[in-house]
Scaffold this motif. Structure first.
Motif, PDB file in Angstrom:
ATOM      1  N   GLU A 281      50.128  13.918  60.401  1.00  0.00           N
ATOM      2  CA  GLU A 281      49.246  12.896  59.820  1.00  0.00           C
ATOM      3  C   GLU A 281      49.540  11.531  60.438  1.00  0.00           C
ATOM      4  O   GLU A 281      50.639  11.302  60.926  1.00  0.00           O
ATOM      5  CB  GLU A 281      49.485  12.797  58.300  1.00  0.00           C
ATOM      6  CG  GLU A 281      49.008  13.982  57.519  1.00  0.00           C
ATOM      7  CD  GLU A 281      47.487  14.039  57.354  1.00  0.00           C
ATOM      8  OE1 GLU A 281      46.808  12.992  57.538  1.00  0.00           O
ATOM      9  OE2 GLU A 281      46.984  15.126  57.055  1.00  0.00           O
ATOM     10  N   ARG A 282      48.541  10.653  60.386  1.00  0.00           N
ATOM     11  CA  ARG A 282      48.730   9.259  60.806  1.00  0.00           C
ATOM     12  C   ARG A 282      48.070   8.333  59.799  1.00  0.00           C
ATOM     13  O   ARG A 282      46.910   8.561  59.465  1.00  0.00           O
ATOM     14  CB  ARG A 282      48.067   9.009  62.164  1.00  0.00           C
ATOM     15  CG  ARG A 282      48.839   9.560  63.313  1.00  0.00           C
ATOM     16  CD  ARG A 282      48.152   9.252  64.616  1.00  0.00           C
ATOM     17  NE  ARG A 282      48.769  10.083  65.650  1.00  0.00           N
ATOM     18  CZ  ARG A 282      48.364  10.134  66.908  1.00  0.00           C
ATOM     19  NH1 ARG A 282      47.329   9.413  67.305  1.00  0.00           N
ATOM     20  NH2 ARG A 282      48.985  10.907  67.770  1.00  0.00           N
ATOM     21  N   ILE A 283      48.770   7.313  59.358  1.00  0.00           N
ATOM     22  CA  ILE A 283      48.128   6.280  58.541  1.00  0.00           C
ATOM     23  C   ILE A 283      48.690   4.917  58.900  1.00  0.00           C
ATOM     24  O   ILE A 283      49.815   4.806  59.392  1.00  0.00           O
ATOM     25  CB  ILE A 283      48.309   6.486  57.014  1.00  0.00           C
ATOM     26  CG1 ILE A 283      49.791   6.626  56.643  1.00  0.00           C
ATOM     27  CG2 ILE A 283      47.514   7.658  56.503  1.00  0.00           C
ATOM     28  CD1 ILE A 283      50.001   6.508  55.138  1.00  0.00           C
ATOM     29  N   THR A 284      47.918   3.869  58.619  1.00  0.00           N
ATOM     30  CA  THR A 284      48.427   2.524  58.874  1.00  0.00           C
ATOM     31  C   THR A 284      49.415   2.151  57.771  1.00  0.00           C
ATOM     32  O   THR A 284      49.405   2.729  56.673  1.00  0.00           O
ATOM     33  CB  THR A 284      47.298   1.478  58.867  1.00  0.00           C
ATOM     34  OG1 THR A 284      46.739   1.420  57.548  1.00  0.00           O
ATOM     35  CG2 THR A 284      46.204   1.822  59.883  1.00  0.00           C
ATOM     36  N   TYR A 285      50.236   1.159  58.079  1.00  0.00           N
ATOM     37  CA  TYR A 285      51.189   0.649  57.097  1.00  0.00           C
ATOM     38  C   TYR A 285      50.444   0.200  55.828  1.00  0.00           C
ATOM     39  O   TYR A 285      50.867   0.499  54.713  1.00  0.00           O
ATOM     40  CB  TYR A 285      51.970  -0.517  57.725  1.00  0.00           C
ATOM     41  CG  TYR A 285      52.749  -1.334  56.728  1.00  0.00           C
ATOM     42  CD1 TYR A 285      54.054  -1.001  56.389  1.00  0.00           C
ATOM     43  CD2 TYR A 285      52.174  -2.455  56.112  1.00  0.00           C
ATOM     44  CE1 TYR A 285      54.773  -1.752  55.467  1.00  0.00           C
ATOM     45  CE2 TYR A 285      52.883  -3.216  55.199  1.00  0.00           C
ATOM     46  CZ  TYR A 285      54.173  -2.855  54.873  1.00  0.00           C
ATOM     47  OH  TYR A 285      54.869  -3.596  53.958  1.00  0.00           O
ATOM     48  N   THR A 286      49.326  -0.497  56.012  1.00  0.00           N
ATOM     49  CA  THR A 286      48.570  -1.021  54.870  1.00  0.00           C
ATOM     50  C   THR A 286      48.071   0.126  53.983  1.00  0.00           C
ATOM     51  O   THR A 286      48.184   0.070  52.758  1.00  0.00           O
ATOM     52  CB  THR A 286      47.381  -1.878  55.359  1.00  0.00           C
ATOM     53  OG1 THR A 286      47.878  -2.835  56.299  1.00  0.00           O
ATOM     54  CG2 THR A 286      46.698  -2.592  54.218  1.00  0.00           C
ATOM     55  N   GLU A 287      47.568   1.171  54.628  1.00  0.00           N
ATOM     56  CA  GLU A 287      47.141   2.351  53.853  1.00  0.00           C
ATOM     57  C   GLU A 287      48.325   2.992  53.145  1.00  0.00           C
ATOM     58  O   GLU A 287      48.209   3.438  51.989  1.00  0.00           O
ATOM     59  CB  GLU A 287      46.504   3.399  54.784  1.00  0.00           C
ATOM     60  CG  GLU A 287      45.134   3.014  55.314  1.00  0.00           C
ATOM     61  CD  GLU A 287      44.681   3.874  56.508  1.00  0.00           C
ATOM     62  OE1 GLU A 287      43.486   3.797  56.837  1.00  0.00           O
ATOM     63  OE2 GLU A 287      45.517   4.587  57.101  1.00  0.00           O
ATOM     64  N   ALA A 288      49.473   3.023  53.816  1.00  0.00           N
ATOM     65  CA  ALA A 288      50.657   3.636  53.216  1.00  0.00           C
ATOM     66  C   ALA A 288      51.089   2.866  51.967  1.00  0.00           C
ATOM     67  O   ALA A 288      51.427   3.457  50.929  1.00  0.00           O
ATOM     68  CB  ALA A 288      51.798   3.696  54.234  1.00  0.00           C
ATOM     69  N   VAL A 289      51.049   1.541  52.054  1.00  0.00           N
ATOM     70  CA  VAL A 289      51.444   0.715  50.905  1.00  0.00           C
ATOM     71  C   VAL A 289      50.492   0.966  49.733  1.00  0.00           C
ATOM     72  O   VAL A 289      50.922   1.173  48.591  1.00  0.00           O
ATOM     73  CB  VAL A 289      51.471  -0.787  51.287  1.00  0.00           C
ATOM     74  CG1 VAL A 289      51.551  -1.674  50.059  1.00  0.00           C
ATOM     75  CG2 VAL A 289      52.641  -1.059  52.225  1.00  0.00           C
ATOM     76  N   ASP A 290      49.194   0.992  50.014  1.00  0.00           N
ATOM     77  CA  ASP A 290      48.208   1.248  48.956  1.00  0.00           C
ATOM     78  C   ASP A 290      48.434   2.612  48.317  1.00  0.00           C
ATOM     79  O   ASP A 290      48.381   2.759  47.089  1.00  0.00           O
ATOM     80  CB  ASP A 290      46.780   1.170  49.517  1.00  0.00           C
ATOM     81  CG  ASP A 290      46.411  -0.261  49.904  1.00  0.00           C
ATOM     82  OD1 ASP A 290      47.125  -1.190  49.466  1.00  0.00           O
ATOM     83  OD2 ASP A 290      45.437  -0.438  50.660  1.00  0.00           O
ATOM     84  N   LEU A 291      48.683   3.583  49.176  1.00  0.00           N
ATOM     85  CA  LEU A 291      48.883   4.953  48.709  1.00  0.00           C
ATOM     86  C   LEU A 291      50.138   5.058  47.821  1.00  0.00           C
ATOM     87  O   LEU A 291      50.119   5.695  46.770  1.00  0.00           O
ATOM     88  CB  LEU A 291      49.023   5.813  49.967  1.00  0.00           C
ATOM     89  CG  LEU A 291      48.962   7.310  49.921  1.00  0.00           C
ATOM     90  CD1 LEU A 291      48.561   7.804  51.300  1.00  0.00           C
ATOM     91  CD2 LEU A 291      50.298   7.876  49.541  1.00  0.00           C
TER      92      LEU A 291
END
Ligand code: 4AD
Ligand code: MG
Length: 455
Positions: A298-308
């Protein structure tokens, strides 16, 4: 001294006939008419069973006094094994005691703790577990070279003694010379200026990538961070590929391909040792490694990771907030609970990453990436590098770093600068992942951690 390795015998379809084998006695059982010896020479996990009839040359002087831990030389015939579990055994015709073992040999009993084994680091490679760990370590080093060499990367030896702090974090060991007990400083300094053990070969690696296009380093690195965790060592090995004409996407692709290649190679080439780890260290190991080999990451941005993470409802010890570093517990949540697979997090806020990372167009983030794996968290850290002269100079200033210490690195941007990217793989973190061993100390031959530099 010609000898046949145990692995050559036990891994063979056909009997090699007459052989000379040398190794260490794991156990011995004596009866009236003969003795059974379990012999291990470290070439594989399995022991070779030796049957020595009473009365053969060397029986009294060679077999009888050979306690657990003793080293012996055995000449004999390889014959089909009567017992279960292995194909061949050795019918001895002559035994010679090479080195007797004293009665207090520390590896008499099975199932010592990892902590105890660390206290006898000179003998621990004789145990099943550590023999397996260090065979896998060797194979993975070979496979890493193979991975890069097959792709046309040039191996560069970057220096161990350096004057620059690559990560800009000040976690460096100083290199000094002494006059008696007095450390030489200033004018007297050996290199004419302060020098340190390298924390990373990246900056030097970049200069070679900007000439040879695709390079990698593989060598020891040192960090004087006072972290007492199971994932940090003061001396560890790092693999750092660097590619010219390359952006963050291709960098992430390479990191994923490398992890898959190494896991796949370990499953094939180290099957016996991995089977042992799966049985005695981590019951989910083989399943996890096969999953990593076969499925996409998987790949996600840092911003998406924080939201998640914020929306997860999970109770974390450390806060989750945009602008803060992801802690190990956050990384593990992503890979173990949310995605249940290796995950690359990219585009981090510029404030929490080093000066050399390329600024993204949003002005807030840099083209950084961390590849996280279940059970460990970060195993790879990398980025696209800032190739624009003025932006790099501004970054240095923003990070409070003295440009004069990095002049050669800045100069690279003055003469034919190119987009380039790379990453660092922590070799011991990879080994923890591949073996399931939970503490970094236990995948290092002679571990160095804060307060501990024995042997
Ligand atoms: O993330 P790091 O600090 O990145 C760099 O050093 C970059 N210069 C790499 C590059 O872009 N060329 O370290 C890279 C990796 C980490 O992801 C981790 O696996 C490992 O090195 N590592 C350690 N391993 C053991 N003990 C430590 N103290 C480690 N610090 C980092
Ligand atoms: Mg990192």
């Amino acid at each position: 001294m010609f000898r046949t390795r145990v692995v050559e015998i036990l891994g063979n379809e056909t009997s090699p006939g007459k052989v000379t084998v040398m190794g260490w006695v794991r156990t011995k059982r004596d009866s009236k008419a003969f003795s059974f010896l379990e012999l291990n020479d470290g070439s594989c996990l399995a022991n070779l069973q030796v049957v020595a009839d009473a009365g053969i040359p060397g029986y009294e002087e060679g077999v009888m006094p050979a306690r657990t831990g003793a080293s012996v030389k055995v000449e004999g015939m390889i014959v089909p094994s009567q017992g279960q579990g292995q194909r061949w055994e050795l019918q001895a015709v002559k035994v010679e005691l090479l080195g007797a073992a004293e009665e207090d040999y520390p590896l008499q009993k099975k199932g010592h703790s990892m902590e105890f084994m660390r206290s006898i680091a000179h003998l621990r490679p004789r145990s099943n577990l550590f023999g397996a760990v260090f065979r896998v370590r060797s194979r993975m080093a070979y496979s890493i070279h193979r991975f890069f060499q097959e792709r046309g990367f040039v191996y560069v030896h970057t220096p161990i003694i350096t004057a620059s702090d690559c990560e800009g974090a000040g976690e460096m060991f100083r290199v000094v010379t002494m006059d008696g007990e007095v450390v030489k400083t200033g004018e007297e300094e050996f290199f004419g200026k302060p020098t340190y053990l390298t924390v990373s070969g990246q900056l030097e690696g970049e200069t070679f990538a900007c000439a040879l296009s695709d390079i990698y380093t593989f060598g020891p690195t040192f960090r004087a961070e006072n972290s007492h965790t199971s994932r940090h060592a003061s001396e560890f090995w790092m693999i750092e590929p660097e590619m010219a004409f390359c952006d963050l996407l291709a960098d992430m692709d390479l990191a994923e391909a490398m992890i898959k290649f190494l896991v796949s190679d370990a499953l094939e080439a180290c099957a016996e040792d991995l089977g042992f780890f799966n049985q005695f260290v981590d019951k989910g190991l083989l399943e996890r490694l096969k999953f990593v080999r076969d499925r996409s990451f998987e790949r996600i941005t840092y911003t998406e990771a924080v939201d998640l993470l914020k929306a997860s409802g999970e109770k974390f010890e450390y806060p989750v907030e945009y602008g803060l570093n992801l802690q190990s517990e956050h990384e593990r949540y992503l890979t173990e609970k949310h995605f249940r697979c290796p995950t690359t997090v990219y585009n981090y806020p510029k404030e929490i990453k080093p000066f050399y990372m390329r600024k993204n167009d949003d002005g807030k983030t840099v083209a950084a990436m961390d590849l996280l794996v279940p059970g460990i968290g970060e195993i790879v850290g990398g980025s696209q590098r800032e190739e624009r002269l003025e932006v790099l100079r501004a970054n240095l200033a923003e990070h409070g770093l003295d440009e004069s210490h990095y002049d050669w690195y800045v100069d690279l941007r003055r003469y034919g600068t190119v987009p380039h990217a790379g990453f660092g793989l922590g070799f011991e973190r990879l080994l923890m992942f591949v073996t399931g061993v939970a503490n970094i100390r236990d995948v290092i031959p002679f571990p160095r951690t804060p307060g501990a530099a024995d042997f």
